[in-house]
Motif scaffolding. Sequence first.
Motif, PDB file in Angstrom:
ATOM      1  N   PRO A   8     -47.671   3.855  12.273  1.00 41.96           N
ATOM      2  CA  PRO A   8     -47.390   4.983  11.380  1.00 41.96           C
ATOM      3  C   PRO A   8     -45.898   5.123  11.113  1.00 41.96           C
ATOM      4  O   PRO A   8     -45.057   4.588  11.847  1.00 41.96           O
ATOM      5  N   LEU A   9     -45.601   5.857  10.086  1.00 41.39           N
ATOM      6  CA  LEU A   9     -44.214   6.169   9.766  1.00 41.39           C
ATOM      7  C   LEU A   9     -43.771   7.331  10.653  1.00 41.39           C
ATOM      8  O   LEU A   9     -44.453   8.353  10.745  1.00 41.39           O
ATOM      9  N   ILE A  10     -42.623   7.166  11.322  1.00 45.51           N
ATOM     10  CA  ILE A  10     -42.096   8.239  12.159  1.00 45.51           C
ATOM     11  C   ILE A  10     -40.625   8.455  11.839  1.00 45.51           C
ATOM     12  O   ILE A  10     -39.952   7.583  11.287  1.00 45.51           O
ATOM     13  N   SER A  11     -40.149   9.626  12.217  1.00 44.59           N
ATOM     14  CA  SER A  11     -38.741   9.966  12.048  1.00 44.59           C
ATOM     15  C   SER A  11     -38.410  11.108  13.009  1.00 44.59           C
ATOM     16  O   SER A  11     -39.190  12.062  13.123  1.00 44.59           O
ATOM     17  N   HIS A  12     -37.269  10.999  13.667  1.00 48.72           N
ATOM     18  CA  HIS A  12     -36.824  12.032  14.595  1.00 48.72           C
ATOM     19  C   HIS A  12     -35.814  12.972  13.940  1.00 48.72           C
ATOM     20  O   HIS A  12     -35.288  13.868  14.614  1.00 48.72           O
ATOM     21  N   PHE A  13     -35.550  12.759  12.678  1.00 48.76           N
ATOM     22  CA  PHE A  13     -34.585  13.602  11.976  1.00 48.76           C
ATOM     23  C   PHE A  13     -35.254  14.167  10.713  1.00 48.76           C
ATOM     24  O   PHE A  13     -36.046  13.476  10.054  1.00 48.76           O
ATOM     25  N   PRO A  14     -34.923  15.419  10.343  1.00 40.35           N
ATOM     26  CA  PRO A  14     -34.069  16.360  11.102  1.00 40.35           C
ATOM     27  C   PRO A  14     -34.808  16.919  12.309  1.00 40.35           C
ATOM     28  O   PRO A  14     -36.031  16.781  12.424  1.00 40.35           O
ATOM     29  N   GLY A  48     -40.696  -8.036   8.411  1.00 38.79           N
ATOM     30  CA  GLY A  48     -40.826  -7.377   9.692  1.00 38.79           C
ATOM     31  C   GLY A  48     -40.085  -6.067   9.770  1.00 38.79           C
ATOM     32  O   GLY A  48     -40.349  -5.249  10.646  1.00 38.79           O
ATOM     33  N   LEU A  49     -39.136  -5.841   8.900  1.00 40.73           N
ATOM     34  CA  LEU A  49     -38.329  -4.634   8.954  1.00 40.73           C
ATOM     35  C   LEU A  49     -38.976  -3.554   8.099  1.00 40.73           C
ATOM     36  O   LEU A  49     -38.894  -3.584   6.883  1.00 40.73           O
ATOM     37  N   TRP A  50     -39.621  -2.588   8.762  1.00 40.66           N
ATOM     38  CA  TRP A  50     -40.282  -1.489   8.063  1.00 40.66           C
ATOM     39  C   TRP A  50     -39.481  -0.226   8.329  1.00 40.66           C
ATOM     40  O   TRP A  50     -39.852   0.594   9.171  1.00 40.66           O
ATOM     41  N   ALA A  51     -38.375  -0.091   7.624  1.00 44.32           N
ATOM     42  CA  ALA A  51     -37.514   1.061   7.843  1.00 44.32           C
ATOM     43  C   ALA A  51     -36.739   1.377   6.582  1.00 44.32           C
ATOM     44  O   ALA A  51     -36.469   0.500   5.754  1.00 44.32           O
ATOM     45  N   GLY A  52     -36.389   2.670   6.453  1.00 50.28           N
ATOM     46  CA  GLY A  52     -35.495   3.076   5.376  1.00 50.28           C
ATOM     47  C   GLY A  52     -36.205   3.473   4.098  1.00 50.28           C
ATOM     48  O   GLY A  52     -37.437   3.432   3.973  1.00 50.28           O
ATOM     49  N   GLU A  83     -34.460   7.775   4.643  1.00 47.45           N
ATOM     50  CA  GLU A  83     -33.620   6.669   5.092  1.00 47.45           C
ATOM     51  C   GLU A  83     -33.706   6.468   6.603  1.00 47.45           C
ATOM     52  O   GLU A  83     -33.580   5.337   7.076  1.00 47.45           O
ATOM     53  N   GLU A  84     -33.883   7.545   7.355  1.00 50.84           N
ATOM     54  CA  GLU A  84     -33.863   7.438   8.816  1.00 50.84           C
ATOM     55  C   GLU A  84     -35.243   7.167   9.410  1.00 50.84           C
ATOM     56  O   GLU A  84     -35.395   7.113  10.632  1.00 50.84           O
ATOM     57  N   SER A  85     -36.259   6.994   8.592  1.00 49.79           N
ATOM     58  CA  SER A  85     -37.618   6.787   9.083  1.00 49.79           C
ATOM     59  C   SER A  85     -37.897   5.299   9.276  1.00 49.79           C
ATOM     60  O   SER A  85     -37.222   4.436   8.705  1.00 49.79           O
ATOM     61  N   PHE A  86     -38.926   5.019  10.078  1.00 45.21           N
ATOM     62  CA  PHE A  86     -39.336   3.633  10.294  1.00 45.21           C
ATOM     63  C   PHE A  86     -40.787   3.627  10.762  1.00 45.21           C
ATOM     64  O   PHE A  86     -41.314   4.643  11.240  1.00 45.21           O
ATOM     65  N   ALA A  87     -41.435   2.481  10.613  1.00 43.51           N
ATOM     66  CA  ALA A  87     -42.830   2.316  11.022  1.00 43.51           C
ATOM     67  C   ALA A  87     -42.866   1.584  12.358  1.00 43.51           C
ATOM     68  O   ALA A  87     -42.239   0.532  12.523  1.00 43.51           O
ATOM     69  N   THR A  88     -43.578   2.156  13.304  1.00 36.26           N
ATOM     70  CA  THR A  88     -43.665   1.554  14.629  1.00 36.26           C
ATOM     71  C   THR A  88     -44.973   1.970  15.283  1.00 36.26           C
ATOM     72  O   THR A  88     -45.636   2.911  14.838  1.00 36.26           O
ATOM     73  N   ASP A  89     -45.341   1.277  16.365  1.00 40.60           N
ATOM     74  CA  ASP A  89     -46.573   1.597  17.076  1.00 40.60           C
ATOM     75  C   ASP A  89     -46.347   2.594  18.200  1.00 40.60           C
ATOM     76  O   ASP A  89     -47.206   2.806  19.039  1.00 40.60           O
ATOM     77  N   SER A  90     -45.183   3.224  18.198  1.00 40.25           N
ATOM     78  CA  SER A  90     -44.873   4.192  19.242  1.00 40.25           C
ATOM     79  C   SER A  90     -44.177   5.396  18.634  1.00 40.25           C
ATOM     80  O   SER A  90     -43.408   5.271  17.683  1.00 40.25           O
ATOM     81  N   ASP A  91     -44.412   6.577  19.228  1.00 43.39           N
ATOM     82  CA  ASP A  91     -43.757   7.793  18.757  1.00 43.39           C
ATOM     83  C   ASP A  91     -42.398   8.002  19.400  1.00 43.39           C
ATOM     84  O   ASP A  91     -41.656   8.909  19.023  1.00 43.39           O
ATOM     85  N   SER A  92     -42.070   7.176  20.376  1.00 47.53           N
ATOM     86  CA  SER A  92     -40.806   7.345  21.079  1.00 47.53           C
ATOM     87  C   SER A  92     -39.765   6.395  20.524  1.00 47.53           C
ATOM     88  O   SER A  92     -40.027   5.571  19.654  1.00 47.53           O
ATOM     89  N   PRO A 139     -46.530   3.821   5.641  1.00 46.09           N
ATOM     90  CA  PRO A 139     -45.732   3.484   4.460  1.00 46.09           C
ATOM     91  C   PRO A 139     -46.189   2.168   3.856  1.00 46.09           C
ATOM     92  O   PRO A 139     -47.111   1.507   4.368  1.00 46.09           O
ATOM     93  N   HIS A 140     -45.548   1.761   2.794  1.00 47.58           N
ATOM     94  CA  HIS A 140     -45.823   0.462   2.187  1.00 47.58           C
ATOM     95  C   HIS A 140     -44.562  -0.033   1.478  1.00 47.58           C
ATOM     96  O   HIS A 140     -43.745   0.763   1.009  1.00 47.58           O
ATOM     97  N   ALA A 141     -44.428  -1.331   1.452  1.00 53.72           N
ATOM     98  CA  ALA A 141     -43.336  -1.942   0.697  1.00 53.72           C
ATOM     99  C   ALA A 141     -43.821  -2.252  -0.713  1.00 53.72           C
ATOM    100  O   ALA A 141     -45.011  -2.537  -0.923  1.00 53.72           O
ATOM    101  N   LEU A 142     -42.905  -2.192  -1.671  1.00 50.60           N
ATOM    102  CA  LEU A 142     -43.261  -2.406  -3.068  1.00 50.60           C
ATOM    103  C   LEU A 142     -43.007  -3.851  -3.463  1.00 50.60           C
ATOM    104  O   LEU A 142     -41.943  -4.411  -3.164  1.00 50.60           O
ATOM    105  N   GLY A 143     -43.993  -4.448  -4.128  1.00 49.71           N
ATOM    106  CA  GLY A 143     -43.817  -5.790  -4.657  1.00 49.71           C
ATOM    107  C   GLY A 143     -43.010  -5.771  -5.950  1.00 49.71           C
ATOM    108  O   GLY A 143     -42.375  -4.777  -6.313  1.00 49.71           O
ATOM    109  N   THR A 144     -43.047  -6.871  -6.646  1.00 50.11           N
ATOM    110  CA  THR A 144     -42.254  -7.018  -7.878  1.00 50.11           C
ATOM    111  C   THR A 144     -43.061  -6.723  -9.137  1.00 50.11           C
ATOM    112  O   THR A 144     -42.575  -6.970 -10.240  1.00 50.11           O
TER     113      THR A 144
END
Length: 449
Positions: free
Chosen positions: A135-141, A217-221, A191-200, A174-179
């Motif tokens: 899932p998409l997570i973010s610790h900010f704000p 592999g980079l699912w962030a931003g 911008e500060e969010s990312f997808a990971t298998d952990s909430d920590s 989230p999802h990445a956009l193709g062309t």
Amino acid sequence: MRLLASLAAAILALVAAAGAASSTGSSVLVVLEPELDKRKFSTFFGGLEKRGYELTFRAPRDATPLVIEDDVPKFSNVIVFAPSTKSFAPDLLPQSLVNLLSHNVNAIFTLSTAQTPLTSLASEFSLIIPPPHTPLISHFPKRSLPPTTIPITPPTSHSILTSNLPPILFKGIPHALGTNPFLVPILKAPEESFATDSDSDSGADALVDAADKGGEGLWAGSSMGVVTGFQAHGGARALWVGGVDVFSDEFAKTEVSKGVKSGNAVFCQDIAKWAFQESLVLRIDSTTHNHVNVTHDADNVPTQYTTNDMITYTTYISKWDPESRRWTPYSGINDLQLEFTMLDPHIRTALPAVRGTPGKYEVTFRAPDRHGVFKFVVDYKRKGWTHLHSAITVPVVPPRHDGYPRFLSAAWPYYAGAISTSVGFVLFSALWLAGDAVSEKARGKKKLE
């Protein structure tokens, strides 16, 4: 009797069109998985019904009502709230859902962290989904909400969304956009969010490794999307939302700051208006072309033009008005263009709106000095708006044998040279012949003496 039946059917069609807020129709099939309670989405569904939509509910595995029967759609719009369902009825399989777009049926799809047939279907729309259970997570704000429930500030100015909306609460994938150029980004991840298998924060190590490796592999931003639209070539629209909770009453009533509720209620209605072709819908009513200062009847349009002719091209464009529920002339396009093409554009010119005549766009241009089969092409594609396309084929021919000018001003030196040569030849011939006669008379006088 047959006449009365036809008349009754026509009246019913007019009544249905008059009650439709959408330009395509008011019938909506809601595919709701049993685990979801439709009462938890009463704000969203109530807003649709208030705008005149007729909602029909069905479970994903139910056989009826059918979405399409005998290749004829039974509904104008489809909402799929089945983010965790892994098996669907035959008429709701991914290929069947894609086929609906070719029949101008609009659709809203919701995803989840689980691997489902909808996840595979998303790739058909050039959406790249991260691995399952990320899932998409973010610790900010800093907030009291869980890290997976993220307030996202929508764009301040977006053609689809209401201006100055409060933050939108999102929970999902989230999802990445193709062309694919038909994709319409609506809401992106912070911008500060990312997808990971952990909430920590332990997932940060995976992000660092992904950044070193590069690639998908980079699912962030903010490069990731959470709500994305798709405008099909034929006009149908599909909407992809990363989580069904966006539409829930809970998120619509939650405060994102003291005394300020989230913008989910208005946001969901905005994106539904776009998906169901209520907003940003255009069409070309008619097009015509003719010689300058020559008026032709609709049945007497010129079948061909001659090189260097002055041509006037006119088109009429309308926009769907969901308030009055009818098509109204629209003159708000400032960057419309016309191309006069033969394989490649020979002429590309602006097609401006005509002042004083709503919905009318007109331009006058000179046909190229080249004969062949040409096309008048209008191809208007803007993110979020209906694609406008019109192509009219017309031949351009050389002038007839009696259509050329007899004398050209640029050729007067050649005319003068030819005339002077002819006059000189006549004078020379006359002098030559006259000279022989004089010499013969002179010789005759000498003989007489």
